[in-house]
Design a protein around this motif. Structure first.
Motif, PDB file in Angstrom:
ATOM      1  N   PHE A 176      14.549  -5.110 -11.018  1.00 44.05           N
ATOM      2  CA  PHE A 176      14.360  -3.791 -11.621  1.00 44.05           C
ATOM      3  C   PHE A 176      12.911  -3.356 -11.445  1.00 44.05           C
ATOM      4  N   TYR A 206       6.362  -9.226 -15.905  1.00 46.49           N
ATOM      5  CA  TYR A 206       6.086  -7.951 -15.238  1.00 46.49           C
ATOM      6  C   TYR A 206       5.113  -8.135 -14.077  1.00 46.49           C
ATOM      7  N   TYR A 254      14.433  -0.734 -18.304  1.00 44.48           N
ATOM      8  CA  TYR A 254      15.235  -1.910 -17.946  1.00 44.48           C
ATOM      9  C   TYR A 254      16.398  -2.058 -18.923  1.00 44.48           C
ATOM     10  N   ARG A 277      11.490  -8.243 -15.311  1.00 47.04           N
ATOM     11  CA  ARG A 277      12.694  -9.075 -15.363  1.00 47.04           C
ATOM     12  C   ARG A 277      12.695  -9.868 -16.658  1.00 47.04           C
ATOM     13  N   ARG A 293      10.057  -1.729 -19.780  1.00 49.29           N
ATOM     14  CA  ARG A 293      10.994  -2.554 -20.554  1.00 49.29           C
ATOM     15  C   ARG A 293      12.134  -1.711 -21.121  1.00 49.29           C
TER      16      ARG A 293
END
Length: 133
Positions: free
Chosen positions: A6, A90, A39, A77, A36
């Motif tokens: 992502f 990150y 995501y 992630r 975040r």
């Protein structure tokens, strides 16, 4: 950013700059938060009702400055799931070059105290992050 499934695009705003025309160090936390949330919106889109997370840890390493006009992306992630916690890793990139790395840990809360992460969230994250245990 190959290990990241992502990536969020960001805009460097004029208000983000310090007197030396670099993005102020405190703004990086906002970039991480935005990535975040994006995501979670994508990965947990069908499972998120009320999200209540408290940030309990944030660690940033600054490798190079970001300046106005650069193309900014933040790769994110999920790197660890605890009973009630979720840790993210990150990579911040400006014009395609890594300029910072970070890690945050959030704790899922019910009304007043930590609560287990919902099983539907765990499943959705594991589906999106196949390497996550």
């Amino acid at each position: 950013m190959d290990e990241f499934a992502f990536v969020a695009d960001m805009a460097v705003r004029f208000r983000d700059l310090d007197p030396w025309d670099h993005v102020n160090n405190a703004v990086y936390g906002t970039y991480l938060e935005q990535a975040r949330i994006e995501y979670m919106d994508e990965v947990l889109a069908d499972t998120v009702g009320s999200r209540t997370f408290v940030l309990v840890h944030q660690e940033l390493t600054y490798d190079a400055p970001i300046t106005y006009g650069q193309d900014l992306t933040v790769a994110v992630r999920a790197s660890e799931m605890g009973t009630s916690s979720l840790t993210f890793t990150y990579e911040v990139r400006a014009d395609g070059e890594a300029v910072a790395t970070a890690e945050t840990t959030q704790v899922y809360m019910d009304d007043e105290e930590p609560a287990p992460l919902p099983e539907t969230w765990r499943e959705a994250i594991r589906d999106f992050e196949p390497g996550l245990a």
